[in-house]
Design a protein around this motif. Structure first.
Motif, short mmCIF file in Angstrom:
data_model
loop_
_atom_site.label_atom_id
_atom_site.label_comp_id
_atom_site.label_asym_id
_atom_site.label_seq_id
_atom_site.Cartn_x
_atom_site.Cartn_y
_atom_site.Cartn_z
N GLN A 33 0.84 -1.20 0.00
CA GLN A 33 0.00 0.00 0.00
C GLN A 33 0.87 1.25 0.00
O GLN A 33 0.62 2.19 -0.76
CB GLN A 33 -0.93 0.01 1.20
CG GLN A 33 -1.82 1.23 1.24
CD GLN A 33 -2.78 1.22 2.43
OE1 GLN A 33 -2.76 0.32 3.25
NE2 GLN A 33 -3.60 2.23 2.51
N SER A 34 1.91 1.24 0.81
CA SER A 34 2.82 2.39 0.86
C SER A 34 3.50 2.60 -0.48
O SER A 34 3.61 3.74 -0.96
CB SER A 34 3.86 2.17 1.96
OG SER A 34 4.79 3.22 1.98
N TRP A 35 3.95 1.52 -1.13
CA TRP A 35 4.62 1.61 -2.43
C TRP A 35 3.69 2.22 -3.48
O TRP A 35 4.10 3.06 -4.26
CB TRP A 35 5.09 0.23 -2.87
CG TRP A 35 5.93 0.22 -4.10
CD1 TRP A 35 7.27 0.41 -4.18
CD2 TRP A 35 5.49 0.00 -5.46
NE1 TRP A 35 7.70 0.32 -5.49
CE2 TRP A 35 6.62 0.08 -6.29
CE3 TRP A 35 4.25 -0.24 -6.04
CZ2 TRP A 35 6.54 -0.09 -7.68
CZ3 TRP A 35 4.17 -0.41 -7.41
CH2 TRP A 35 5.31 -0.34 -8.21
N SER A 38 3.42 6.06 -2.85
CA SER A 38 4.64 6.84 -2.69
C SER A 38 5.22 7.24 -4.03
O SER A 38 5.15 6.49 -5.01
CB SER A 38 5.69 6.02 -1.92
OG SER A 38 5.23 5.71 -0.64
N THR A 47 3.40 8.66 -8.32
CA THR A 47 3.08 7.44 -7.56
C THR A 47 2.61 6.37 -8.55
O THR A 47 2.12 6.69 -9.64
CB THR A 47 1.95 7.69 -6.54
OG1 THR A 47 0.74 7.96 -7.24
CG2 THR A 47 2.28 8.82 -5.60
#
Length: 85
Positions: A33-35, A38, A47
């Motif tokens: 999720q962060s990847w 980001s 992103t």
């Protein structure tokens, strides 16, 4: 009414889902999720979600391959979205 950039109600949602499904196997759900949210140098600072909205799925898949290479995964269970056995 959904905003015009809402990925959740667009046909692009399935592409994002497939990418994150494969990332979950590589790096786990929280990191995936962060990847996705980001800024990514390989995507010109965009992103992965933004790149999918821009219809740059191939670029996102290439960036995901880098994640796989960093993890040392070059074959199953990692198969990029759309790949066949």
């Amino acid at each position: 009414m959904a905003s015009s950039d809402s990925i959740s109600t667009s046909p692009l949602a399935m592409q994002a889902y497939n990418v994150i499904k494969h990332l979950d196997k590589l790096i786990g759900p929280a990191a995936a999720q962060s990847w996705m949210l980001s800024s990514n140098e390989l995507l010109g600072g965009t992103t992965p979600v933004g790149a999918i909205k821009e219809r740059r799925l191939e670029d996102v898949i290439k960036a995901m391959h880098v994640v796989a290479m960093e993890k040392g995964i070059f074959e199953e269970p990692f198969l990029p979205p759309g790949a066949e056995k």
